[in-house]
Design an enzyme around this catalytic site. Structure first.
Site: not given
Length: 516
Positions: A259-262, A264-266, A289, A405
């Site tokens: 549902i989300s990627t960044g 630092e993490s998936v 996460k 952040d």
């Protein structure tokens, strides 16, 4: 009188016509040899007659086979065995001859030829093969493989007089460089340079050598990244095994997808199952996460960990996997503090190495939108601002944390209120850069809500004083940041001298903040 009687009566008469000599009723010219009945029944005589017939029928074969098959010691060899051996030998000869014809037909005038030597029937008494034919199985030298260049003796030259050749000769060095290419990695295809008598200069060889080493290192990096790191929208085998164990244990019912990627993490979505313990309730929908096990996209993680006294003794920059596990553990502890303070944030379910399972902020696999993506009315925007200001104060004073952040990218809008996420980089105010991180958060929040039309939004300096409780008076931003750095220096010296995590920042009536 018939012809038979005439032939019998006058044997000395002149020969008759040709048709009479070929007549089947004519008398035979040969005279019969009289012998006794004992001679006819003799086995020795029968063998001799049979050998005479075989010698008359196959004179050359008997001459060749006389040694191995018929000798004085081997006189009792049966005729059936000899016949079978002769037939087999003849068959083998015809087979080999057919193979030679096929070789000549296929090869023709080609420089590269093939050989059926491995399929021929080789016999010690077969002498039909020509002298120019070579059995490649018996040769130690491969005629299709070029010779490697000869080595130069220790004295550095070969030859005499005008024919002297040193080790620096262009042709010799070129051939040696071509032979050295065989030492490259198997993935680097160099071709048959020796067979083509290729001569590489030192400059070309060094360039090829450097390129081969670069390709080998790049291949190793790609293999390591594929096997040992979590890529975007994918997991490595170790992470996949952790997820399988969670599903098999019944903690998770099923994992639906990413549902989300960044950087630092998936994050994956999953449906919760049943907990093994009754005191722990797993939410119906969970967010998994998975922290990326490579530091390529977020290389300054150690900046947030090595100066945090909670993880300072365990920090090891040389082990990336330990850093990732501490990063996940840090987010779990920070979320627990926020949850105890009543700040809207995901609920921690379980932590397994670098995999953190939390409650899902959203509904029916649809995650809650980020604050930057949602369109709010003026009233909702004003409500979101005051809620954010309250959460920042709670985070600083009750949780003893600075988000580090905080922006519209890490705030979700769900059920009419703001939720904070991504607190893995959050630090305590006693961190050497804690106040700098807080000032950066205040700048991001102030700019976003001012652009959103909130007239009551404070600027970054006013918001910093409101959140921290400090009374820093400065006319411009440069002096303001200078005072922040001075306070951080005072706090760092105090921590080093006294060894206590005690905030020395003077606030308006707020008690000092101790570690939990």
């Amino acid at each position: 009188m018939d012809s038979v009687g005439v032939a019998a009566a006058a044997p000395d008469a002149r020969p008759g016509p040709a048709w009479q000599s070929k007549c089947p009723w004519g008398a035979p010219n040969t005279t019969s040899i009289s012998c006794s009945l004992a001679d006819v029944m003799s086995e020795q005589l029968a063998k001799e007659l049979q050998l005479e017939e075989e010698s008359a029928a196959f004179p050359e074969v008997v001459a060749v086979a006389e040694g191995p098959f018929i000798t004085g010691e081997n006189i009792d060899t049966s005729s059936d065995l000899m016949l079978a051996q002769m037939l087999q030998m003849e068959f083998d000869r015809e087979y080999d001859a057919q193979l030679r014809r096929e070789e000549r037909k296929i090869n023709g005038d080609s420089k590269v030829s093939i050989s059926f030597e491995n399929y021929r029937k080789v016999h010690p008494y077969d002498s039909d093969s020509s002298e120019d034919e070579v059995d490649w199985q018996d040769t130690r030298h491969d005629p299709y493989r070029a010779d490697k260049p000869t080595t130069t003796p220790r004295r550095g030259f070969i030859g005499k007089g005008k024919d002297i050749t040193t080790k620096h000769d262009e042709v010799v060095c070129g051939r040696k460089n071509t032979a050295r290419m065989e030492n490259f990695a198997p993935e680097f295809q160099v071709g048959d340079g020796i067979g083509m008598d290729l001569k590489l200069s030192n400059q070309v060889f060094n360039a090829l050598k450097q390129h081969a080493y670069s390709e080998e290192r790049r291949s190793a990096r790609l293999h390591e990244k594929k096997e040992h790191s979590t890529a975007e929208k994918a997991v490595d085998p170790k992470t996949r095994l952790l997820l399988y164990k969670m599903v098999n244990a019944g903690m998770l019912e099923t994992i639906t997808g990413c549902i989300s990627t960044g950087k630092e993490s998936v994050v994956f979505h999953a449906y919760g199952g049943q907990s093994a313990t009754e005191d722990k309730v797993i939410p119906p929908e969970c967010a998994i996460k998975v922290f990326k096990t490579t530091l390529n996209e977020f290389k300054n993680r150690d900046k947030y960990i090595k100066d945090d006294y909670r993880f300072k003794d365990r920090f090891s920059k040389l082990n990336p996997r330990k850093i990732i596990r501490m990063w996940a553990e840090k987010e779990m502890h920070n979320l627990t503090r926020m949850q105890n303070a009543g700040i809207p944030c995901p609920q921690v379910v379980i932590l397994k190495k670098h995999v953190l399972v939390m409650s899902f902020i959203g509904k029916d696999q649809v995650p809650a939108p980020k604050l930057k993506d949602v369109t709010l009315s003026s009233e909702d925007m004003k409500k979101a601002y005051y809620q954010t200001l309250n959460m920042m104060q709670q985070l600083y004073k009750e949780c003893n944390l600075v988000h580090a952040d905080l922006s519209e990218y890490n705030m979700l809008w769900h059920d009419g209120k703001v939720w904070l996420i991504d607190v893995s980089q959050s630090v305590e105010p006693t961190h050497p850069h804690g106040l700098e991180f807080l000032f950066r958060d205040c700048r991001n929040v102030s700019q976003f809500f001012q652009k959103g039309g909130v007239a009551e939004a404070l600027n970054e300096r006013e918001l910093f004083n409101a959140v921290s409780g400090l009374n820093i008076t400065a006319d411009n931003e440069v002096d303001f940041q200078a005072e922040i750095e001075a306070l951080e220096k005072i706090n760092e010296d105090h921590v080093q001298n006294h060894g206590k995590k005690l905030s020395t920042f003077s606030s308006d009536g707020d008690p000092p903040i101790y570690d939990e």
